[in-house]
Design an enzyme around this catalytic site. Structure first.
Site, PDB file in Angstrom:
ATOM      1  CE1 TYR A  38      -3.976   2.196   0.883  1.00 20.37           C
ATOM      2  CE2 TYR A  38      -2.249   3.455   1.981  1.00 20.37           C
ATOM      3  CZ  TYR A  38      -3.532   3.373   1.471  1.00 20.37           C
ATOM      4  OH  TYR A  38      -4.351   4.458   1.539  1.00 20.37           O
ATOM      5  CD  GLU A 115     -29.242   4.565  13.668  1.00 28.47           C
ATOM      6  OE1 GLU A 115     -28.654   5.632  13.485  1.00 28.47           O
ATOM      7  OE2 GLU A 115     -29.802   3.937  12.744  1.00 28.47           O
ATOM      8  CE  LYS A 117     -27.263  10.298  21.917  1.00 25.71           C
ATOM      9  NZ  LYS A 117     -25.996  10.963  22.030  1.00 25.71           N
ATOM     10  CG  ASP A 119     -19.679   9.226  24.078  1.00 23.05           C
ATOM     11  OD1 ASP A 119     -20.045  10.373  23.751  1.00 23.05           O
ATOM     12  OD2 ASP A 119     -19.283   8.935  25.216  1.00 23.05           O
ATOM     13  CD  GLU A 176     -21.454  11.030  16.920  1.00 26.67           C
ATOM     14  OE1 GLU A 176     -22.350  11.557  16.222  1.00 26.67           O
ATOM     15  OE2 GLU A 176     -21.271  11.319  18.110  1.00 26.67           O
ATOM     16  CE1 TYR A 228     -26.209  10.985  12.816  1.00 25.52           C
ATOM     17  CE2 TYR A 228     -24.552   9.636  13.895  1.00 25.52           C
ATOM     18  CZ  TYR A 228     -25.147  10.872  13.688  1.00 25.52           C
ATOM     19  OH  TYR A 228     -24.680  11.950  14.352  1.00 25.52           O
ATOM     20  CE  LYS A 291     -31.370   7.905  14.012  1.00 22.50           C
ATOM     21  NZ  LYS A 291     -30.171   7.842  13.162  1.00 22.50           N
ATOM     22  CE  LYS A 315     -27.292  10.638  27.134  1.00 24.67           C
ATOM     23  NZ  LYS A 315     -26.252  11.390  26.599  1.00 24.67           N
ATOM     24  CB  CYS A 409      10.088  11.225  47.696  1.00 21.52           C
ATOM     25  SG  CYS A 409       9.474   9.532  47.766  1.00 21.52           S
ATOM     26  CB  CYS A 412      12.643   8.110  50.643  1.00 14.64           C
ATOM     27  SG  CYS A 412      12.952   9.019  49.116  1.00 14.64           S
ATOM     28  CB  CYS A 427      11.369   9.559  44.156  1.00 17.18           C
ATOM     29  SG  CYS A 427      12.472   9.071  45.493  1.00 17.18           S
ATOM     30  CB  CYS A 432      12.685   5.697  47.428  1.00 13.93           C
ATOM     31  SG  CYS A 432      10.995   6.127  47.847  1.00 13.93           S
TER      32      CYS A 432
HETATM   33  S1  IVH Z   1     -29.417  10.805  14.651  1.00 10.68           S
HETATM   34  C1  IVH Z   1     -32.259  14.032  14.182  1.00 10.68           C
HETATM   35  N1  IVH Z   1     -28.106   8.597  15.192  1.00 10.68           N
HETATM   36  O1  IVH Z   1     -26.259  12.094  19.070  1.00 10.68           O
HETATM   37  C2  IVH Z   1     -31.359  12.987  14.630  1.00 10.68           C
HETATM   38  N2  IVH Z   1     -27.398  10.624  16.221  1.00 10.68           N
HETATM   39  O2  IVH Z   1     -28.170  14.387  20.324  1.00 10.68           O
HETATM   40  C3  IVH Z   1     -29.976  13.417  14.658  1.00 10.68           C
HETATM   41  N3  IVH Z   1     -25.455  10.372  17.667  1.00 10.68           N
HETATM   42  O3  IVH Z   1     -25.510  15.122  17.571  1.00 10.68           O
HETATM   43  C4  IVH Z   1     -29.021  12.451  15.070  1.00 10.68           C
HETATM   44  N4  IVH Z   1     -25.161   8.215  17.350  1.00 10.68           N
HETATM   45  O4  IVH Z   1     -23.809  13.294  17.354  1.00 10.68           O
HETATM   46  C5  IVH Z   1     -28.210   9.916  15.423  1.00 10.68           C
HETATM   47  N5  IVH Z   1     -27.008   6.577  15.582  1.00 10.68           N
HETATM   48  C6  IVH Z   1     -27.120   7.900  15.787  1.00 10.68           C
HETATM   49  C7  IVH Z   1     -26.239   8.592  16.626  1.00 10.68           C
HETATM   50  C8  IVH Z   1     -26.422   9.968  16.835  1.00 10.68           C
HETATM   51  C9  IVH Z   1     -24.709   9.299  17.952  1.00 10.68           C
HETATM   52  C10 IVH Z   1     -25.216  11.716  18.227  1.00 10.68           C
HETATM   53  C11 IVH Z   1     -25.107  12.790  17.206  1.00 10.68           C
HETATM   54  C12 IVH Z   1     -26.069  13.871  17.582  1.00 10.68           C
HETATM   55  C13 IVH Z   1     -26.464  13.479  18.967  1.00 10.68           C
HETATM   56  C14 IVH Z   1     -27.925  13.780  19.144  1.00 10.68           C
END
Ligand code: IVH
Length: 668
Positions: A38, A115, A117, A119, A176, A228, A291, A315, A409, A412, A427, A432
């Site tokens: 690559y 799905e 969420k 972070d 994300e 997403y 959703k 959450k 320290c 000691c 230290c 020590c």
């Molecule tokens: S949908 C209208 N799907 O969560 C819907 N958001 O508070 C908009 N996030 O700012 C978001 N995983 O950064 C959606 N599977 C997911 C997500 C996701 C993480 C975050 C996203 C958004 C925040 C919503």
């Protein structure tokens, strides 16, 4: 002068090939070429683009290694705005959401899509004519920063869509960006070694990275992306789940754990199962997103304020709590590293009670501006190690003062120092008591010599009573059995158990002994690599920095620390005593009669019929050894297809290079 036709073609072919390999590697996780191959393709492309600047292009994979630095990010308007989600934390709230949705939809039955969420950091992308032209942060939802060049370094993001039909050449995509926990940990370890500031969690690290002005630095940091949401002018789109399929077919990374759910009960089951399994993912999630699947229904439900009525975040229960920072103590490690530790009012978080948490170093405390007496937030990340992530400004009582690392320290009383470029204080007193204890504990622990009966409490007793000053003293401890038996809470049985444990530890292999010695930067895996190349303690002690660095995982930092260790007379004396006590100080004997005895090999490239492991086993079975790097001690380099730098080095050193066929002849 226009570029010659064959160059234009070659550049196009290289781009296509590199794009395919990025996709195979980063999206499908099914690479079909080696890293060296690559890199060679990428180098060729970059070289041609340098020579023919008129052929440069924003969708060239060469952009992945970092474009030009930006001074200020331009502002991008989001159309439609980037919404946020309402949060919910309990099954009741989720059932309430379902009732509301049903109420608004009347007779229509909603189907849900659940799905993960992620972070990370929300991103909006724009593709025009199939090419990624813009990527931006969420900002306030209406406008964000243009960070296109930084986003191009994310290998799983296609710079050009895969065979888009005319309807999907011009699309908006939301998703994300994130960092995997393992990559994050490795990055923080490196930053700590380099004396740089640590990031608090992968999300922070991602946000910080995306805001860097130099895309070349961004390219060094491994980020990923999940898509997403899709926006296109096509009115025929019917559901979120179909949109995800379209995104996938366009070559965009879509998470594989999304699921259609017939009713709210199966949504709740999905949430429960991920709450339990979140640790098994290589990246952090903080809940699930629900959703309404039908886009028609989404439209009917509409949006209130900044969040849609058709989606909600569910959450996971808090892995974050507030508690009092009662004090900051200093812990002294086995090489003298001083680590500040937060002493907390015990608090229940993420399933266990936390009373102490590392604060890493002075900078970490200063960056977070933590003061004794503060109410602080304690978080448990995916690694389950509690972290102090900040203080609560509203709860700071007046008069708190910034924390200053004491000059001495705590164990000691020696003055402690912070060397330039280091994040930690040290230290320097090797005698020590805190270091002595920590070194012995390290020596005896599970992954090292695994001495039964020698935990923290026992080590403390032995050191405090002056029975043991260093780990070599353990092997003469049997002379003090009478004293051991008399120790508080000991007796004949415990004493004998410890002495048996010490005796038994003499059977541990050389790599574990080497690790147990506690040489700075020599962890378990480095010890294993060292033993492969230097099969005895004398060979290792006699190695130069150059010899050591023939191992690819050993850089100047590790080499220096090994040289320092063996350079100390005190350490050499201790090793002498360990040898005399009968510890294993050499790698297992290999057959010395085999056809390959006393021959050292290096393997490189892909062999036609053996894997590396197989080749290694065959060589060792015939009495030979396999080294990981090419040095003058190596007799043969066994080279397969697409051998890289090792082959070049072998040629340079004049080492004999053989093919698999020649090797087979050698062993008959
Ligand atoms: S949908 C209208 N799907 O969560 C819907 N958001 O508070 C908009 N996030 O700012 C978001 N995983 O950064 C959606 N599977 C997911 C997500 C996701 C993480 C975050 C996203 C958004 C925040 C919503």
């Amino acid at each position: 002068m226009a570029a010659p036709e064959h160059i234009v073609k070659r550049i196009a072919a290289l781009r296509k090939e590199l794009n395919e390999h990025d996709y195979r590697y980063y999206v499908l996780a099914e690479p079909s070429i080696t890293d060296e191959q690559y890199d060679a393709l990428m180098r060729e492309l970059m070289d041609l683009e340098r020579r023919y600047p008129e052929l440069r292009s924003p969708d060239s994979p060469s952009q992945r290694v970092g474009g030009e630095p930006t001074k200020i990010f331009a502002t991008v308007r989001h159309d439609p705005p980037m919404l946020s989600l309402a949060n919910s934390y309990s099954e009741d709230e989720i059932r309430e959401f379902d009732r509301r949705v049903r109420g608004l939809l009347g007779t229509q039955e909603p189907e849900y899509f659940a799905e993960l969420k992620f972070d990370g950091v929300a991103i909006a992308l724009t593709y025009r004519e199939g090419v990624l032209v813009q990527g931006a942060t969420r900002g306030d939802g209406l406008q964000g920063d243009d960070i296109t060049n930084n986003l191009k370094t994310i290998r799983s993001l296609p710079l050009r869509l895969h065979k888009p039909s005319p309807t999907f050449r011009n699309i908006g995509v939301r998703g994300e960006a994130f960092m995997k926990r393992g990559d994050f940990d490795a990055m923080n370890r490196q930053r700590s070694a380099d004396g740089e500031r640590l990031f608090i969690n992968p999300r922070n690290a991602t946000a910080g990275t995306l805001k860097l002005q130099d895309p070349k630095m961004v390219a060094q940091r491994p980020m990923h992306f999940f898509t997403y949401a899709l926006f296109s002018g096509d009115a025929r789109l019917a559901s979120h789940s179909e949109n995800l399929e379209i995104l996938r077919s366009l070559g965009l990374p879509v998470n594989e754990h999304g699921k259609r759910c017939r009713d709210i009960e199966s949504v709740i089951a999905y949430w429960k199962s991920w709450e339990e399994r979140r640790e098994s993912l290589p990246y952090d999630i903080d809940g699930v997103v629900i959703k309404v699947n039908s886009l028609r229904q989404q439209e009917r439900l509409g949006t209130i304020a900044k969040s849609p009525r058709w989606a909600i975040a569910f959450k996971f229960s808090a892995r974050k709590a507030e508690t009092l920072l009662k004090g900051i103590t200093l812990q002294v490690g086995r090489v003298g590293t001083i680590t500040p530790v937060a002493e907390l009012e015990p608090v229940f978080v993420g399933g266990s009670t936390v009373a102490r948490a590392t604060l890493h170093n002075e900078d970490y405390i200063r960056d977070l501006d933590l003061r004794i007496g503060d109410t602080v937030t304690v978080e448990k990340g995916g690694d389950v190690i509690p972290k102090v992530s900040g203080y609560v400004p509203d709860k700071r009582p007046p008069g708190l003062v910034s924390f200053v690392i004491p000059a001495e320290c705590p164990a000691c009383g020696s003055r402690i120092h912070r060397l330039e470029g280091e994040a930690n204080y040290f230290c320097e007193n090797t005698e020590c008591p805190a270091q002595v204890r920590a070194r012995i504990e390290h020596f005896a622990h599970r992954g090292a010599m695994d001495i039964e009966g020698l935990g923290e409490a026992a080590v403390n007793q032995l050191v405090d009573l002056g029975l043991v000053h260093n780990y070599a003293d353990l092997y003469t401890l049997h002379k003090h059995k009478a004293e051991l038996v008399e120790l508080e809470r000991w007796g004949e049985k415990s004493a004998q158990r410890l002495l048996d444990g010490i005796q038994h530890s003499k059977t541990r292999p050389f790599n574990r002994v080497l690790y147990a010695l506690g040489i700075r930067h020599v962890g378990e895996s480095v010890a294993r690599l060292l033993v492969e190349q230097f099969p005895s303690i004398d060979a290792l002690a006699g190695a130069s920095a150059g010899d050591l660095q023939t191992i690819s995982a050993v850089g100047p930092r590790i080499a220096e620390s090994i040289l320092l260790f063996f350079g100390e007379k005190h350490n050499r004396d201790i090793i002498g005593r360990l040898k005399r006590a009968g510890l294993t100080m050499h790698a297992p004997d290999r057959p010395t009669t085999g056809k390959l005895s006393r021959m050292s090999f290096v393997l490189t490239g892909t062999l036609p019929s053996y894997t590396r492991e197989e080749a290694k086993r065959i060589i060792e079975a015939h009495g030979g050894t396999v080294a990981s790097g090419v040095s003058k001690n190596v007799r043969y380099v066994l080279a397969g297809e697409d051998a890289g730098s090792k082959l070049a080095k072998a040629k340079q050193l004049g080492i004999e290079i053989i093919t698999e066929d020649e090797f087979k002849t050698m062993i008959g």
